[in-house]
Design an enzyme around this catalytic site. Structure first.
Site, short mmCIF file in Angstrom:
data_model
loop_
_atom_site.label_atom_id
_atom_site.label_comp_id
_atom_site.label_asym_id
_atom_site.label_seq_id
_atom_site.Cartn_x
_atom_site.Cartn_y
_atom_site.Cartn_z
N HIS A 18 0.84 -1.20 0.00
CA HIS A 18 0.00 0.00 0.00
C HIS A 18 0.87 1.25 0.00
O HIS A 18 0.61 2.21 -0.74
CB HIS A 18 -0.91 0.02 1.23
CG HIS A 18 -1.89 -1.09 1.29
ND1 HIS A 18 -2.10 -1.85 2.42
CD2 HIS A 18 -2.72 -1.61 0.35
CE1 HIS A 18 -3.03 -2.76 2.18
NE2 HIS A 18 -3.42 -2.64 0.93
N LYS A 42 -18.13 -6.17 8.67
CA LYS A 42 -16.82 -6.79 8.84
C LYS A 42 -16.13 -6.20 10.07
O LYS A 42 -16.01 -4.99 10.20
CB LYS A 42 -16.00 -6.47 7.58
CG LYS A 42 -14.79 -7.30 7.36
CD LYS A 42 -14.22 -6.93 5.98
CE LYS A 42 -12.95 -7.63 5.69
NZ LYS A 42 -12.40 -7.22 4.41
N ARG A 91 -2.31 -6.46 -7.79
CA ARG A 91 -1.26 -7.47 -7.63
C ARG A 91 -1.33 -8.54 -8.71
O ARG A 91 -0.32 -9.14 -9.05
CB ARG A 91 -1.38 -8.15 -6.26
CG ARG A 91 -1.06 -7.23 -5.10
CD ARG A 91 -1.37 -7.90 -3.79
NE ARG A 91 -2.82 -8.17 -3.75
CZ ARG A 91 -3.41 -8.96 -2.89
NH1 ARG A 91 -2.72 -9.60 -1.99
NH2 ARG A 91 -4.71 -9.14 -2.91
N SER A 129 -2.96 -8.02 3.19
CA SER A 129 -3.39 -7.76 4.57
C SER A 129 -3.85 -9.02 5.26
O SER A 129 -3.58 -9.23 6.44
CB SER A 129 -4.50 -6.70 4.59
OG SER A 129 -4.01 -5.46 4.16
#
Length: 156
Positions: A18, A42, A91, A129
């Protein structure tokens, strides 16, 4: 007109990948706003307030970066802060498929917003993450994957 980009995400936690996207984004934009979205469905692993402080610490040398949290549609937040660009890192092709759909919806919400994709630097592509959360949960040192020291701090 100032070119402002919103870099949205849950950043739970904010990784070196990031950081790489933000620092490279600063070569394209006058300001990059790191926006930590709150997802009511979440639960966060790392406390939001602490993550904001850690990210601010990581960019203490960069006045063109600021950190906000929000509970709204990302495109609406971009419009509200005057950002005409959304900055996203990719990615792999799976990321692209996911991000492509989101970018179309963001244009629906805020017609003037453009999503800019930067390909993650190859050495940082394996970092995610969720992997960092798993490593941390089981007592592994995750500091090499983060732009700040985490293992010296208490996570509540």
């Amino acid at each position: 007109m100032k070119k402002i980009a919103l870099f949205p995400g849950s950043f739970d936690p904010f990784t070196r990948g990031h950081e790489d996207i933000v620092r490279r984004g600063l070569k394209l934009f006058d300001e990059v706003v790191i926006g930590i979205g709150k997802n009511a469905r979440k639960d966060r692993y790392f406390p939001l307030e602490q993550m904001i402080l850690l990210i601010e610490e990581a960019f203490a040398d960069e006045p063109a970066v600021r950190v906000i949290s929000y509970e709204n549609l990302t495109a609406a937040v971009a419009r509200d802060i005057g950002a005409r660009f959304l900055l996203r890192g990719l990615r792999n092709t799976t990321d692209f498929e996911y991000e492509n759909g989101i970018s179309q919806v963001n244009r629906y919400v805020y017609e003037e917003v453009e999503t800019i994709f930067l390909i993650t630097s190859p050495e940082l592509a394996p970092i995610s993450s969720s992997i960092i959360r798993d490593l941390h949960r089981y007592g592994q040192n995750v500091d090499p994957f983060l732009p700040y020291k985490l293992n010296d701090r208490v996570i509540e």
